[in-house]
Design an enzyme around this catalytic site. Sequence first.
Site, PDB file in Angstrom:
ATOM      1  N   HIS E  14       0.852  -1.196   0.000  1.00 24.94           N
ATOM      2  CA  HIS E  14       0.000   0.000   0.000  1.00 24.94           C
ATOM      3  C   HIS E  14       0.887   1.245   0.000  1.00 24.94           C
ATOM      4  CE1 HIS E  14      -0.399   0.959   4.603  1.00 24.94           C
ATOM      5  NE2 HIS E  14       0.805   0.593   4.321  1.00 24.94           N
ATOM      6  N   CYS E  33       5.773   6.452   4.698  1.00 25.32           N
ATOM      7  CA  CYS E  33       4.643   5.662   4.190  1.00 25.32           C
ATOM      8  C   CYS E  33       4.110   6.228   2.881  1.00 25.32           C
ATOM      9  CB  CYS E  33       3.503   5.612   5.217  1.00 25.32           C
ATOM     10  SG  CYS E  33       3.980   4.818   6.754  1.00 25.32           S
ATOM     11  N   HIS E  41       3.034  -5.019   3.917  1.00 19.39           N
ATOM     12  CA  HIS E  41       2.892  -5.619   5.238  1.00 19.39           C
ATOM     13  C   HIS E  41       2.369  -7.054   5.140  1.00 19.39           C
ATOM     14  CE1 HIS E  41       3.486  -1.740   7.128  1.00 19.39           C
ATOM     15  NE2 HIS E  41       2.539  -1.203   6.393  1.00 19.39           N
ATOM     16  N   ASP E  79      -5.185 -10.299  -0.823  1.00 28.19           N
ATOM     17  CA  ASP E  79      -3.943 -11.033  -0.609  1.00 28.19           C
ATOM     18  C   ASP E  79      -3.046 -10.960  -1.848  1.00 28.19           C
ATOM     19  OD1 ASP E  79      -2.090 -12.622   0.719  1.00 28.19           O
ATOM     20  OD2 ASP E  79      -2.925 -14.463  -0.128  1.00 28.19           O
ATOM     21  N   GLU E 123      -1.375  -4.240  11.338  1.00 30.68           N
ATOM     22  CA  GLU E 123      -0.574  -3.834  10.183  1.00 30.68           C
ATOM     23  C   GLU E 123       0.867  -4.307  10.359  1.00 30.68           C
ATOM     24  OE1 GLU E 123      -1.121   0.260   8.056  1.00 30.68           O
ATOM     25  OE2 GLU E 123       0.503   0.455   9.502  1.00 30.68           O
TER      26      GLU E 123
END
Lengths: 141, 141, 141, 141, 141, 141
Positions: E14, E33, E41, E79, E123
């Site tokens: 992400h 980030c 993650h 996933d 996370e």
Amino acid sequence: MVYLTRRTTFSAAHRLWSNHLNEAENYAVYDKCANPNGHGHNYVLEVTVRGAPDPRTGMVMNLTDMKKITNERVIDWVDHKHLNYDVSWLEGVIPTAEMLAIAFWERLEPGFQGLLYEVKLHETENNMAAYRGERQSLEGE
Amino acid sequence: MVYLTRRTTFSAAHRLWSNHLNEAENYAVYDKCANPNGHGHNYVLEVTVRGAPDPRTGMVMNLTDMKKITNERVIDWVDHKHLNYDVSWLEGVIPTAEMLAIAFWERLEPGFQGLLYEVKLHETENNMAAYRGERQSLEGE
Amino acid sequence: MVYLTRRTTFSAAHRLWSNHLNEAENYAVYDKCANPNGHGHNYVLEVTVRGAPDPRTGMVMNLTDMKKITNERVIDWVDHKHLNYDVSWLEGVIPTAEMLAIAFWERLEPGFQGLLYEVKLHETENNMAAYRGERQSLEGE
Amino acid sequence: MVYLTRRTTFSAAHRLWSNHLNEAENYAVYDKCANPNGHGHNYVLEVTVRGAPDPRTGMVMNLTDMKKITNERVIDWVDHKHLNYDVSWLEGVIPTAEMLAIAFWERLEPGFQGLLYEVKLHETENNMAAYRGERQSLEGE
Amino acid sequence: MVYLTRRTTFSAAHRLWSNHLNEAENYAVYDKCANPNGHGHNYVLEVTVRGAPDPRTGMVMNLTDMKKITNERVIDWVDHKHLNYDVSWLEGVIPTAEMLAIAFWERLEPGFQGLLYEVKLHETENNMAAYRGERQSLEGE
Amino acid sequence: MVYLTRRTTFSAAHRLWSNHLNEAENYAVYDKCANPNGHGHNYVLEVTVRGAPDPRTGMVMNLTDMKKITNERVIDWVDHKHLNYDVSWLEGVIPTAEMLAIAFWERLEPGFQGLLYEVKLHETENNMAAYRGERQSLEGE
């Protein structure tokens, strides 16, 4: 030479009992683990292969293949089973962590084409046995 | 009001099977958990009490007492046992994590003098049930 | 040859300080670990033996014996203690994870009849030392 | 000889794809790991040094130095990065756990003055690769 | 009322970036980030249902059904994916743990027939968000 | 309303001893935790805030701010310290997990602008206390 490890869990029942010992000796050696109806564990199995990564794939072995071989040769036989009664290839094996690690090695080794390095079996978060093939058979000649 | 939790582990075998269901239904519902010889788990039990710390000791409850009560009322009965056959007060209880959490609460609650807040039972690293006494009996009368 | 490991935890305080260094050097080397009143850890000790399982029992060594020896020779001395002041056989040992691993090995080795393979000591979830007896004494001759 | 290990975590994205394979082969080998936009992991890196503790400090190596070297040579480059695009020294490396373990070894080794013993990289809680420098270069010349 | 939890893991990439903020603000808020190529993650998702166990089965809900619903409605979509680009129902959602927990709740809730109690999303081993449906929509009216 | 949790660890020494009790009572209540030189733990602190995510950032609170506040108000004071002697704001507090959880809440609450929901403190892997501010002061009479 890189060591690649894949971890799998399974749940099984077992009872520790030896035909080489009489009843009193069995209870002296195995104590509450000799409970006639058995008890059980969430086993954690770690299978390690060792080799040079293939430069075309960056892999010592495809983790998908490790999973398939481990499941077909061990997990599918022992998961949600009673290790003393339900697994043909464990017949006659006292199901201590040590003996299971050896038995699993012997099941897994032919599937890994010389790459198998170690089989580790965690019985609880406090007990663990590992085998690297340094002894050939279950019944020490 | 502070919540104080003590974690204990035990190893047990069980088989999921319901007398309210026929054989086909049992296998449909419980699948591999219905294996006749049973399987097993390293259960993790978390017992939580809630209360104001005693200003003389700084404790909601002495962890030594929590340990003693939990062992005497639950752990000593279930550790290294087969939950379907070896535990008198589990007779007739289908040993899912949910039903065990309720049964353990009912065993523990009288020992904790109104302080018991929650019983959590981890069956595997992926499955867990918790009960806070929000329902009185096992058979929902 | 199977490797059998047993994990135990204990809680202790320690202070890192060397009599071979002056005060400024001590703080430069050990930083916050040199705090005069000490700090502490939940140590995790893993003791590994190596040997062939006895075919009569399926065990390299009885885990009950491993527990007894480990407790009597190490855990009972260090659990809920200050490692700098409360343990006679640690006198003069700087209690880093490395030195404790060596000291624990030297305490444990005579109890394990040649089977001891490794002593691992986790100081935190991020730091760990392991010793396999590859060096004989604490004070490098 | 004591083995001292320090554990660090970092979070990164990667995509498994090999220029030595065509598209169909890539998807056959890497399956969902070949997703064009990548996926990611919380990697756990364990760096182990081996040596005799300095009798003046009780340390094989100061953990503060291990942290500094590991951060400067690896973590600061890969944490919160996409391993296929953001790390110059990983260019051309297929970012499997195996290849990353080797690449990290090669980055770390010159910083550890002959003490580096092992680099372990956990990709998930189930997959792990370890490298001990038993092979010199990435492309097996 | 028993709380039954099932834990699943998935790996995804992400990037944290908000269209409501300019570039400088984005980097000030999200720091590393906000790396353009993303990072990733190993997420851990805990889904909890609450209800009375069915006396015929001893189950609040069959764990097999919990697995099927969770996989079909969430895991199979996320996933080994990049959460900013690959998941239609996350379009416009800033993929913080908080927003993902809410989005997963909204995906899961219709499948659980009023039993869903909580969605927890880890996370990393240090950061976690939980949502219990106490707020209806993503875009706070 | 989303619950956001950040986990931090610190290492500290403590001794359990109450000025409200005489010596015999102290040893009866605290047993080996009353060791005069103290012992120690790797504490795990989980701080949870509760609120609606800001739609502009997707965050209940920036984890960077949670870290800064937690470090400045608690961790920097207690890490690598002896809790009985080194922390001014713990003077007179019996350092059980329960009392520390309350004391940490009181330190943290003013920094979190009404968002603080829970402080959890793990003393070991088996003992944990949690406080949600349901009682105002330590001596609350």
